[in-house]
Write a protein that holds these residues in place. Structure first.
Motif, PDB file in Angstrom:
ATOM      1  N   LYS B 168       0.977  -1.184  -0.002  1.00  0.00           N
ATOM      2  CA  LYS B 168       0.135   0.079  -0.066  1.00  0.00           C
ATOM      3  C   LYS B 168       0.936   1.287   0.069  1.00  0.00           C
ATOM      4  CE  LYS B 168      -3.726   2.284   2.403  1.00  0.00           C
ATOM      5  NZ  LYS B 168      -4.092   2.783   3.629  1.00  0.00           N
ATOM      6  N   ASN B 169       0.411   1.846  -0.838  1.00  0.00           N
ATOM      7  CA  ASN B 169       1.257   3.449  -1.141  1.00  0.00           C
ATOM      8  C   ASN B 169       0.971   4.511  -0.489  1.00  0.00           C
ATOM      9  OD1 ASN B 169      -0.604   4.012  -2.672  1.00  0.00           O
ATOM     10  ND2 ASN B 169       0.680   3.960  -4.552  1.00  0.00           N
ATOM     11  N   THR B 170      -0.163   4.402   0.425  1.00  0.00           N
ATOM     12  CA  THR B 170      -0.525   5.704   1.209  1.00  0.00           C
ATOM     13  C   THR B 170      -0.701   5.337   2.676  1.00  0.00           C
ATOM     14  OG1 THR B 170      -2.736   5.138   0.921  1.00  0.00           O
ATOM     15  CG2 THR B 170      -1.916   6.684  -0.759  1.00  0.00           C
ATOM     16  N   GLN B 171      -0.810   6.384   3.296  1.00  0.00           N
ATOM     17  CA  GLN B 171      -0.890   6.064   5.102  1.00  0.00           C
ATOM     18  C   GLN B 171      -2.174   5.842   5.405  1.00  0.00           C
ATOM     19  OE1 GLN B 171       1.281   6.486   6.950  1.00  0.00           O
ATOM     20  NE2 GLN B 171       3.000   7.735   5.928  1.00  0.00           N
ATOM     21  N   ALA B 172      -2.242   5.267   6.661  1.00  0.00           N
ATOM     22  CA  ALA B 172      -3.790   4.529   6.944  1.00  0.00           C
ATOM     23  C   ALA B 172      -4.336   6.004   7.505  1.00  0.00           C
ATOM     24  CB  ALA B 172      -3.318   3.707   8.181  1.00  0.00           C
ATOM     25  N   LYS B 173      -5.630   5.610   7.659  1.00  0.00           N
ATOM     26  CA  LYS B 173      -6.444   6.650   8.262  1.00  0.00           C
ATOM     27  C   LYS B 173      -6.643   6.259   9.605  1.00  0.00           C
ATOM     28  CE  LYS B 173     -10.551   7.304   6.027  1.00  0.00           C
ATOM     29  NZ  LYS B 173     -12.128   7.012   5.770  1.00  0.00           N
ATOM     30  N   ASN B 174      -6.316   7.574  10.659  1.00  0.00           N
ATOM     31  CA  ASN B 174      -6.341   7.352  11.889  1.00  0.00           C
ATOM     32  C   ASN B 174      -7.643   7.516  12.438  1.00  0.00           C
ATOM     33  OD1 ASN B 174      -5.856   7.535  14.631  1.00  0.00           O
ATOM     34  ND2 ASN B 174      -3.930   8.394  14.461  1.00  0.00           N
ATOM     35  N   LEU B 175      -8.562   6.347  12.308  1.00  0.00           N
ATOM     36  CA  LEU B 175      -9.812   6.504  12.674  1.00  0.00           C
ATOM     37  C   LEU B 175     -10.208   6.734  14.143  1.00  0.00           C
ATOM     38  CD1 LEU B 175     -12.604   6.181  11.308  1.00  0.00           C
ATOM     39  CD2 LEU B 175     -12.400   3.941  11.778  1.00  0.00           C
ATOM     40  N   PRO B 176      -9.597   6.430  15.123  1.00  0.00           N
ATOM     41  CA  PRO B 176      -9.970   6.651  16.522  1.00  0.00           C
ATOM     42  C   PRO B 176      -9.689   8.109  16.626  1.00  0.00           C
ATOM     43  CG  PRO B 176      -7.953   5.405  16.571  1.00  0.00           C
ATOM     44  CD  PRO B 176      -8.572   5.170  15.181  1.00  0.00           C
ATOM     45  N   LEU B 177      -8.744   8.825  15.985  1.00  0.00           N
ATOM     46  CA  LEU B 177      -8.371  10.315  16.329  1.00  0.00           C
ATOM     47  C   LEU B 177      -9.707  10.938  15.541  1.00  0.00           C
ATOM     48  CD1 LEU B 177      -4.841  11.449  15.965  1.00  0.00           C
ATOM     49  CD2 LEU B 177      -6.403  11.387  18.026  1.00  0.00           C
ATOM     50  N   HIS B 182     -14.642  14.119  16.720  1.00  0.00           N
ATOM     51  CA  HIS B 182     -16.359  14.683  16.567  1.00  0.00           C
ATOM     52  C   HIS B 182     -16.729  15.161  17.848  1.00  0.00           C
ATOM     53  CE1 HIS B 182     -16.107  12.055  12.990  1.00  0.00           C
ATOM     54  NE2 HIS B 182     -17.342  12.425  12.666  1.00  0.00           N
ATOM     55  N   ASN B 183     -15.699  15.058  18.865  1.00  0.00           N
ATOM     56  CA  ASN B 183     -16.297  15.668  20.276  1.00  0.00           C
ATOM     57  C   ASN B 183     -17.112  14.644  20.806  1.00  0.00           C
ATOM     58  OD1 ASN B 183     -14.427  17.707  19.899  1.00  0.00           O
ATOM     59  ND2 ASN B 183     -15.809  19.162  19.145  1.00  0.00           N
ATOM     60  N   ILE B 184     -17.124  13.519  20.630  1.00  0.00           N
ATOM     61  CA  ILE B 184     -18.173  12.283  21.253  1.00  0.00           C
ATOM     62  C   ILE B 184     -17.582  12.319  22.868  1.00  0.00           C
ATOM     63  CG2 ILE B 184     -18.728  11.397  19.194  1.00  0.00           C
ATOM     64  CD1 ILE B 184     -16.821   9.133  19.634  1.00  0.00           C
ATOM     65  N   PRO B 185     -18.359  11.965  23.611  1.00  0.00           N
ATOM     66  CA  PRO B 185     -18.208  11.677  25.198  1.00  0.00           C
ATOM     67  C   PRO B 185     -16.932  10.753  25.515  1.00  0.00           C
ATOM     68  CG  PRO B 185     -20.350  11.381  24.647  1.00  0.00           C
ATOM     69  CD  PRO B 185     -19.815  11.509  23.382  1.00  0.00           C
ATOM     70  N   TYR B 186     -16.734   9.808  24.648  1.00  0.00           N
ATOM     71  CA  TYR B 186     -15.625   8.857  24.909  1.00  0.00           C
ATOM     72  C   TYR B 186     -15.176   8.071  23.694  1.00  0.00           C
ATOM     73  CZ  TYR B 186     -13.119   5.351  27.677  1.00  0.00           C
ATOM     74  OH  TYR B 186     -12.312   4.505  28.104  1.00  0.00           O
ATOM     75  N   THR B 187     -14.056   8.353  23.371  1.00  0.00           N
ATOM     76  CA  THR B 187     -13.376   7.335  22.376  1.00  0.00           C
ATOM     77  C   THR B 187     -12.073   6.809  23.088  1.00  0.00           C
ATOM     78  OG1 THR B 187     -13.695   9.464  20.820  1.00  0.00           O
ATOM     79  CG2 THR B 187     -12.138   7.630  20.082  1.00  0.00           C
ATOM     80  N   ALA B 188     -11.739   5.502  22.702  1.00  0.00           N
ATOM     81  CA  ALA B 188     -10.596   4.579  23.315  1.00  0.00           C
ATOM     82  C   ALA B 188     -10.275   3.908  22.246  1.00  0.00           C
ATOM     83  CB  ALA B 188     -11.163   3.961  24.779  1.00  0.00           C
ATOM     84  N   THR B 189      -8.950   3.544  22.369  1.00  0.00           N
ATOM     85  CA  THR B 189      -8.343   2.374  21.673  1.00  0.00           C
ATOM     86  C   THR B 189      -8.106   1.083  22.734  1.00  0.00           C
ATOM     87  OG1 THR B 189      -6.037   3.297  21.985  1.00  0.00           O
ATOM     88  CG2 THR B 189      -7.103   3.707  20.034  1.00  0.00           C
ATOM     89  N   ALA B 190      -8.037   0.139  22.251  1.00  0.00           N
ATOM     90  CA  ALA B 190      -8.012  -1.063  23.149  1.00  0.00           C
ATOM     91  C   ALA B 190      -7.171  -2.202  22.350  1.00  0.00           C
ATOM     92  CB  ALA B 190      -9.081  -1.637  23.979  1.00  0.00           C
ATOM     93  N   THR B 191      -6.811  -3.151  22.959  1.00  0.00           N
ATOM     94  CA  THR B 191      -6.363  -4.398  22.376  1.00  0.00           C
ATOM     95  C   THR B 191      -6.375  -5.540  23.325  1.00  0.00           C
ATOM     96  OG1 THR B 191      -4.989  -5.591  20.789  1.00  0.00           O
ATOM     97  CG2 THR B 191      -3.977  -4.325  22.552  1.00  0.00           C
ATOM     98  N   LEU B 192      -6.329  -6.857  22.736  1.00  0.00           N
ATOM     99  CA  LEU B 192      -6.600  -7.914  23.668  1.00  0.00           C
ATOM    100  C   LEU B 192      -5.308  -8.289  24.457  1.00  0.00           C
ATOM    101  CD1 LEU B 192      -9.143  -9.141  22.726  1.00  0.00           C
ATOM    102  CD2 LEU B 192      -8.208  -8.332  20.936  1.00  0.00           C
TER     103      LEU B 192
END
Lengths: 400, 320, 183, 100
Positions: B168-177, B182-192
């Motif tokens: 892939k020749n383009t950067q990933a979209k930083n979806l959590p950011l 969107h100024n929603i109350p809560y955003t988080a990243t997590a992993t197993l």
């Protein structure tokens, strides 16, 4: 028992749609504006702001979301309404198909407007035709009062336990959407009473969080066919049910529209013309004028387009000498009018007779009285056994 | 002989309910997606409606019309309609006065690409539901195609390596950011690999959804699609955190916070060498990925220096 | 059945005038049907609106090709080559203009009411919204609808001070319109 | 011809776990099975926490894979800090699960 007379107000077709929806007390309304439907959204928002409509109003970011939201709301157990037109209907197409497959009893007003490829912010039924095979019940209406009344009837039909199907109420953009007429607005408690019969029915399956049950699961092989069969069977039942609801509505509110089709002066007619939507009203006046000249012409108004009212049409047309169909859209590939094509499928049952297709009114072209006179003349000649042209694009052809 | 009875570790306290899924379901051996779903059902309990779409999770979530693979109510959507359908459900339950966890559960392909509009719309309207995106950096279900969250350089079946192609020749979209913005109350990243952190965030999601939309972005490497041995999937999650490739953070009412600090991050090569999709990369190309990881992390660090919405920055001079 | 065609420009209230007229006619027990025809809704672009009324329900859904009356809200539209096309014999015209005709503009036109609605609107409301004034003139010239009904219909759309100003416009239109008759 | 009896009581595609909880015999997917050395187990629970199908049964002093469902992915063995779990080839076991 009779309903109260209701308040008489001069409102547009779009307002009538909003009134119809509001009176049915939907739980959820989600709609995205598009010409010529915008006024429906605005009016519903106004009702909500005024506290007249106690629904959850979802200001969606597009039509696709509107349809998904209302379909989900109905499957959660609610009553939901949306409205769209033209490209909006196209943009929600995947969700439109899904709503039908889910048997989601959504009621949607679709303000007929042209669609494919050639930009036309103008009237035409092509949008509705493009969703013909979506599995919805599709009804076409003629004026503002009928919009309001039919939307109330549509909720009774959609949510009926034996039906459970989405209903699309279609009316011509511009010619009817903006048409202000005196409309009787039923009292809310009367509408409650009319819809109360739904509460006496068994509870339909819903997404109840206290019960582990999933909507839209895989139907595998014969199970899939079984569900398709049930869907078709429900569509079939919808025809008779629609007639019954229309009659109930007439008995209670004093207005009825004939159910699947309305016949106008067909009984002793030699030949008939068939059309739908705003062209019906004008056709009535032309039929009256032709009758006064001694021409035995009758008129059939097609109200229900899906399911197609075969039985009613066979009964109305069988024994006539010819039939002409005025379509406000085209059937690509058949290169004729789509309602005409449908009618031709009834050929063996209605018996051998000339069936003529007339295409008119695309992109807001006016279906005028002279246009309809021409249709009647052509069908009259065909009825007399004279040669005829199968498909006529009225505005493109000079009359000989 | 007295039987040894031991106390269960703390993590088990997050599991309030039993697993809602049947013992045997159709996920690949070692798939973190299966773990995510089972943990979600244990943490969130039965007042939960899952809303999902065609994806790797579909065969299990959808069920058949003769039975289901799990005991949760499930609403199946098209790719385009997840967040909007969840909106419809949530609004009706709200109107009916029912307290329900409506949880969208989709992959990155739906969340970041085809379903993004509806997700963004729901975030702007601040709908009261939880959106869980399991991030496997591509369309794994349809056979490993790229998505907009596929990282630069990664090979997929639509970004293959060849004479001209370098992945892939383009950067990933930083979806959590993007979701946090969107100024929603809560955003988080997590992993197993960080199960307590994950479970805590799921619990918090149930609380915060009362205020509006909650977005959880769960890193879920795909053993098949990425070329990982099936026993290595949790190790990959762990290394992604240790290299700062996938930092664990949360943004609560606009206040960004790292929930797991990494004292001396591993070089990205320690992560990239764990699976096949980066195998072809040269040192120079890997350096690009390292630079990108560093940049993203520094950017995130800056965000943590700001206060919550409606509060002044904690140390504005640090922003210079 | 009477058929009335309104000609105006986007923003001048032609559509609203047609609608208000319909409301006032319904108040008098008539059946009405009124609709505009425009593509994109843009300020300044020519707009046509139609109002029909009758004692029985109106079936026609077509545009109006043979109007009994034309209401021209912008004097500039008099130059439209098709303005009088199809006008019924014994046709009527209600015109917003500062000038009165020196000759009959169309042979089918037998009755005209001319009022400087723009000036009246500017004086009363403070801007060029001539529609309500022309409805007053319409009531005076045609006699098809009563002044009180027109004033009541204006109340459906406006309230308070702006309603009071518009009602002044209606009244002045009713009183100040100049009536011209041709044989 | 008549329509056969319908298989679903529902009008549309509803899946109902009360009607039938579907379940795959994923135990047959395994080529290796986890074998727990109870002596080494410190009851840290990592194997159970990370087991993707969550099929580690909680025993009083150790954890035991449910071999009806264990797909043999080996995550438990990999995550066990004490090396208490070994992946052994399925072929080494007879039908009763005893090591042959």
């Amino acid at each position: 028992m009779k309903a109260k007379k209701g308040e008489l107000k001069v409102i547009t077709g779009n307002s009538a749609a909003a009134y119809g929806a509001m009176l049915c007390r939907p739980d959820v309304v989600a709609s995205y504006p598009i010409t010529p439907q915008t006024e429906v959204v605005e009016q519903l928002s106004k009702f909500h702001a005024d506290g007249v409509l106690e629904a959850e109003m979802i200001e969606v970011e597009g039509e696709n979301s509107a349809m998904n939201a209302v379909a989900a709301a109905t499957l959660a157990g609610g009553r939901a309404f949306t409205a769209t037109s033209s490209w909006g209907l196209v943009y929600m197409y995947d969700a439109v198909l899904q709503a039908a497959g889910f048997r989601a009893p959504v009621v949607m007003a679709n303000v007929n407007r042209e669609t494919p490829g050639i930009l036309a912010v103008s009237s035409g039924q092509q949008d509705m035709i493009q969703t013909r095979d979506a599995g919805w019940i599709q009804v076409i209406v003629e004026n503002s009062q009928e919009i309001l009344d039919t939307i109330i009837m549509a909720f009774r039909l959609a949510e009926d336990y034996d039906i459970q199907l989405p209903v699309m109420v279609n009316y011509d953009g511009f010619y009817i959407s903006y048409l202000a007429e005196g409309v009787r607005i039923p009292a809310k408690d009367d509408v409650d009473q009319f819809l109360a019969v739904l509460k006496t029915q068994p509870k339909r399956t819903i997404m109840d969080p206290t019960h582990p049950i999933g909507a839209g699961s895989h139907g595998l092989m014969t199970e899939f066919m079984e569900l398709r069969y049930k869907h078709c069977a429900a569509l079939d039942r919808a025809k008779k049910k629609f007639d019954e609801i229309d009659k109930d509505y007439g008995d209670f509110f004093g207005r009825s529209y004939g159910g699947q089709i309305e016949e106008y002066r067909t009984e002793d007619a030699d030949f008939v013309i068939l059309t739908s939507g705003s062209a019906v009203g004008t056709s009535r006046t032309v039929v009256d004028a032709k009758r006064a000249e001694g021409v035995k012409v009758g008129l059939i108004k097609l109200r229900m387009f899906r399911p197609f009212p075969q039985e009613k049409l066979i009964k109305a047309i069988k024994g006539k000498k010819a039939v002409g169909v005025i379509d406000r859209s085209v059937n690509f590939g058949w290169n004729s009018g789509p309602i005409y094509t449908e009618l031709r499928a009834l050929y063996p049952e209605i018996g051998p007779m000339p069936i003529l297709s007339f295409i008119d009114g695309l992109a807001s072209i006016d279906i005028t009285k002279p246009h309809i006179e021409r249709v009647i003349d052509d069908v009259a000649n065909a009825a007399k056994g004279k040669p005829y042209q199968a498909v006529t694009w009225i505005p493109l052809e000079e009359r000989e | 002989m007295v039987e040894k009875v031991r106390k269960l570790p703390k993590t088990f306290q997050y599991f309030k309910d039993e697993d809602a899924f049947a013992g045997g379901v159709a996920f690949c051996a070692g798939c973190p997606l299966e773990l995510t779903l089972r943990v979600l059902s244990k943490v969130m309990g039965r007042q939960t409606v899952i809303v999902g779409t065609p994806s790797c999770s579909a065969p299990v979530l959808y069920g058949q019309n003769v039975g289901a693979w799990h005991k949760l109510p499930y609403y199946s959507c098209l790719m385009t309609g997840v967040a909007s359908s969840a909106t419809g459900l949530t609004r009706y339950y709200k109107k009916a006065g029912q307290d329900v966890n409506v949880v969208c559960f989709t992959g990155d392909g739906c969340a970041a690409d085809i379903g993004f509009q509806t997700l963004s719309g729901a975030a702007e309207r601040n709908e009261n539901f939880i959106y869980v995106c399991y991030e496997n950096e591509g369309y794994m279900n349809t056979g490993i195609q790229r998505s907009s969250t596929t990282p630069i350089g990664a090979t997929t079946s639509t970004t293959p390596v060849g004479v001209a192609g370098r992945g892939k020749n383009t950067q990933a979209k930083n979806l959590p950011l993007i979701m946090a913005m969107h100024n929603i109350p809560y955003t988080a990243t997590a992993t197993l690999s960080h199960m307590d952190d994950l479970a805590k965030k799921m619990q918090k999601a149930m609380e915060k959804k009362k205020e509006g939309l909650v977005y959880l972005h769960i890193f879920c490497p795909c053993p098949v699609g990425w070329g990982i041995e099936s026993d290595m999937s949790i190790q990959v999650c762990r290394e992604a955190v240790k290299t700062n490739y996938f930092p664990l953070w949360e943004a609560e009412n606009g206040k960004f916070k790292l929930t797991q600090t990494v004292s001396s991050p591993d070089p990205i090569t320690k992560y990239t060498k764990m699976f096949k999709k980066f195998n072809h990369l040269t040192e120079k190309e890997l350096a690009v990925i390292q630079a990108e990881v560093d940049h993203n992390f520094a950017f995130l660090k800056h965000l943590t220096e700001f206060g919550a919405h409606g509060q002044p920055a904690e140390s504005p001079e640090n922003n210079a | 059945m009477k058929e009335i065609r309104f000609h105006g420009r986007g923003g001048q209230g032609a559509v609203l005038a047609a609608r208000m007229l319909a409301i006032s006619l319904v108040a008098e027990g008539k059946c009405v049907a009124s609709f505009p025809m425009y593509g994109f809704e843009r300020r300044g672009a020519p707009v046509v609106a139609f109002t029909r009324f009758d004692d029985k329900q109106i079936m026609e859904k077509t545009q109006i090709y043979n109007p009994d009356c034309l209401v021209v809200i912008d004097p500039g539209l008099l130059k439209l080559p098709t303005l009088f096309t199809g006008l019924n014999p014994n046709g009527t015209l209600i015109l917003n203009s500062s000038k009165v005709f020196d000759k009959q503009p169309n042979e089918n036109l037998k009755l005209a009411g001319v009022v400087n609605a723009t000036q009246i609107a500017v004086e009363e409301v403070g801007r060029d919204v001539p529609n309500t004034c022309l409805l007053g003139a319409f009531a005076a010239v045609t006699g098809w609808v009563g002044l009180q009904s027109v004033m009541a219909s204006v109340g459906e759309y406006f309230g308070g001070e702006i309603l009071r100003k518009n009602l002044r416009c209606v009244e002045r239109g009713y009183n100040e319109v100049k009536v011209i008759k041709w044989q | 011809m008549a329509i056969k009896k319908f298989s679903s009581k529902y009008e549309a595609a509803w899946s109902d776990a009360n009607q039938q909880l579907l379940c795959l015999d994923t135990g047959t997917w395994r080529t290796k099975r986890p074998v727990v050395n109870v002596e080494k187990c410190t009851y840290c629970g990592l194997c159970a926490i990370y087991c993707p199908p969550q099929c580690m049964k909680i025993m009083p002093d150790h954890f035991e894979p449910d071999l009806n469902f264990c797909k043999g992915c080996g995550v438990c063995a990999k995550e066990c800090l004490r090396g208490a779990i070994t992946m052994m080839p399925e072929g080494d076991f007879d039908n009763e699960g005893k090591k042959g």
